[in-house]
Design a protein around this motif. Sequence first.
Motif, PDB file in Angstrom:
ATOM      1  N   ALA C 126     -19.771   3.216 -33.069  1.00 10.41           N
ATOM      2  CA  ALA C 126     -20.329   3.829 -31.864  1.00 10.41           C
ATOM      3  C   ALA C 126     -20.686   2.758 -30.828  1.00 10.41           C
ATOM      4  O   ALA C 126     -20.458   2.933 -29.636  1.00 10.41           O
ATOM      5  N   TYR C 127     -21.212   1.637 -31.311  1.00 15.32           N
ATOM      6  CA  TYR C 127     -21.581   0.573 -30.384  1.00 15.32           C
ATOM      7  C   TYR C 127     -20.356   0.055 -29.638  1.00 15.32           C
ATOM      8  O   TYR C 127     -20.348  -0.054 -28.409  1.00 15.32           O
ATOM      9  N   GLU C 130     -18.867   2.419 -27.049  1.00 13.82           N
ATOM     10  CA  GLU C 130     -19.606   2.576 -25.794  1.00 13.82           C
ATOM     11  C   GLU C 130     -19.677   1.293 -24.985  1.00 13.82           C
ATOM     12  O   GLU C 130     -19.979   1.324 -23.802  1.00 13.82           O
ATOM     13  N   PRO C 132     -19.138  -1.716 -22.729  1.00 14.70           N
ATOM     14  CA  PRO C 132     -18.181  -2.151 -21.708  1.00 14.70           C
ATOM     15  C   PRO C 132     -17.692  -3.581 -21.935  1.00 14.70           C
ATOM     16  O   PRO C 132     -16.554  -3.908 -21.590  1.00 14.70           O
TER      17      PRO C 132
END
Lengths: 248, 290, 334
Positions: C126-127, C130, C132
């Motif tokens: 998940a990190y 997400e 950028p």
Amino acid sequence: MLEARDLRKSFGALTVTNRVSLEVARGERRVLLGPNGAGKTTLFNLLVGELRADGGQILIDGRDVTGLSVDARARLGLARSYQKNNLFGGLTVRENLSLAAACAQGRARTPWADSLSDRGVAEAVDEVAQRVGLTELLEVPVDTVPYGARRRLEVGLALAARPRVLLMDEPTSGIGPGGIHAFHALLRGLPAELTIVIVEHDMDLAFEVADRVTVLNYGEVVFDGPPREARDSALVREIYLGTWDGDA
Amino acid sequence: MTADVSFWIVQALNALQLSMLFFLLSVGLTVIFGLLHFVNLAHGALYALGAFVGFTAATLAGSYWAAFAAAPIVVALVGVLLYWALIRRMRSAGPMNQVLVTFGLIFVFLDVFRIGWGDIALGFAEPELFSGRSELLGVVYPTYRLFIIGLGLAVLAALSLVLTRTQIGAIIRAGVDNDAMAACMGINVERVFFLVFCVGCALAGLAGAVAAPVLSVTTDMGTAILIPTLIVVVIGGLGSLKGAIAGSLLIGFVQTFGSVLAPQLAAILIYALLAGVLILKPAGLFPARG
Amino acid sequence: MFHQTPLKTATVLLLAGLAVAYGLSTGFFGLELLTEVAILAILAIALDLVAGYGGMISLCHGALYGVGAYAFGSATVLLGWGAPAGLAMAVGGGALFAWAIGAVTARTHGIFFIMATLAFGQMAYAYLFESPVFGGNDGLPGVPRLDASALGLDLNDSLTFALTCLALALLAYAVSAALLRSGFGRTLVGIRANEARMRVLGLPVWRHKAAAFGVSGALAGLAGALAAQHTMYISPGLLHWTVSGELLIMVILGGLGTLVGAALGAGVLVFLKHEVSRFTDHWHLVVGLVLIAAVLAGGRGLYGQLEHLWERRRAARRAPPETPAPDEETTGHA
């Protein structure tokens, strides 16, 4: 050598260990007596650290180990055997003993040398196997050896840990008269400086091996003294006679 | 200021609605685990099956209520098949084999959905009775979502009633606590377990049909909801009804408010929550066994 | 306990020989498959080390693999470091992440351990999804391959790269086998058999489990770095829990707790997927059914079944059929 001071343990409203104090000298053979549910196994669990005491202190060789983990206490030389076999399933008798011996000899964590083929470990395994009469069964998986042999291995695992203090929980349960006889021979053969605490159900057998007897009832120490006095103690008789019919 | 307050009320309702979906799924999963010691990763696939069956039923009958009725029944029947074919013999096979077999089922279901319904996202309309919006607590909110919340609460009430007031409930509670003891009660425990399994599957199917008008029906919807549902169950404590409720609310609110307040962290938040709970309370918040 | 039996050695050599022969006779696409098999074999061996021998059924090895790939990718693409530094980052990063997971989850067991590893793996997924900095969902393109021209190797050549990955898979096997034959490895098996007794014998169990998980993570990180170089592109998909699930399938298909089975399973699954998708789009269905059948058949896996039959025949040959010979060494040298 091993000392408990004022140990307390409750499960909810049920007090299983109530202010138990105990002092076992180096090389002493102490027998813990008491009816079922008296808190003998709980006391072992507290001493070894598998249960955390609600209060009180535990000392090994004068050192307070109350806050230490199970493995840290074991590394100070405390070993135990279980009432219900607690072995390494799926492995052979030799592999079982090797795991214990490797731990005792600091070979359990080396990522380069094998512990199974290590000479020191192998010698210790052979010696313990000899003591507990498992030499013939060393290469057999523990799940297929007879019950009596598994009981002996249970004691063997504790011995292979090279303890200074050895706690044995009903080592003679379910092994028959011949096994009990062999066990007494084993006890007599152990080094004199080894401190031993044995939980035993059978009074007569207990009196044979004990230097001193501690009797527990409802989680409390109700008697602590030489076996002869225990035999003559009305209280001890009453506890045993009181539960005898129900138990046996 | 009032706009602000209504924004939070809407978010709270969203969170509650999500929690209720989690509850419908997790309650079956957790009780099945508690009673049968079975880890069913395919529970999410049963939920997706409910959505697909619901889609077909609603399309054929031209009414949402056909989906509402058909999904739980069909999914429960599929559950029966799974039970007899696989789950019965996997009960004592240990968590790894259960995880593997039900992981295999996820794969099988995935392609069954593809073959049966295609890869395109499907959707069907909410019932006319609950279409449009209603006013509640000074905010305007989709009526159908209120219906989901109401349905979840109704199921919750019914289940707690059954569990606390009926004999079957007593057997279930005893079974979660201690199988041997339940067996001693002299009732055919296996039959009760089987019943519980069927109800768990039916609830998963119902959740699928109920969620379909809100989310769209896709082949991967089962895998997508599986992980949060498992997290709900583990955080709450495997086998515990109270845990399923608490876990559902916790995850529903954390996920909803997390994505509003800290969108960057939202995705990580529920995993961090699970990791935290497992470290501090390895058996979950409300462990079923004392 | 682990024994490098003659049967195991023969299987390893046979698999390696088959792979080399296949590599030398196939075209570009075959080499892509072979490379994938070699990389996944390393990963599956890493998983078998902890799952098969340590009893730690992990659902985060996909994430460890992905962390290795991202460590390599970000070191080379984002920081502009050389590939050797990237490789070190991948191995070290995988080891560190895995050690931390192992340490924190050491007290959980069974389904709780599975879920805890799942949670940590998905957290990393998940990190990265997400984030950028690491390209989010799009991932990072343009990952370079190691320059091994000093050794006379051109890793941009498909055959050379495939054979290099194969050699590293053999190395991973050798390292794992050596570790399992050490005191460390024996104790790991002891923990699987009876963790509580190991603790009572004086072993700091959590440290041992964390260390084993760390070693496994180092191998997974290596596999990740190779995967990043293979496709020259990394994305969060590498870390997804379904990757870990497929890894478990490989290990169970080949034989859990046999080490060589893990590599065999990687090969079988990759080629099965490939062959099935030539006839139908629905390889999931086939793999799912094969997996269910494999577990129902007793869960020994291909190599496990072979070893089982082999041992039975040997036992039968040495003793009269009705009495097995329990007092003889049934396994090879330790």
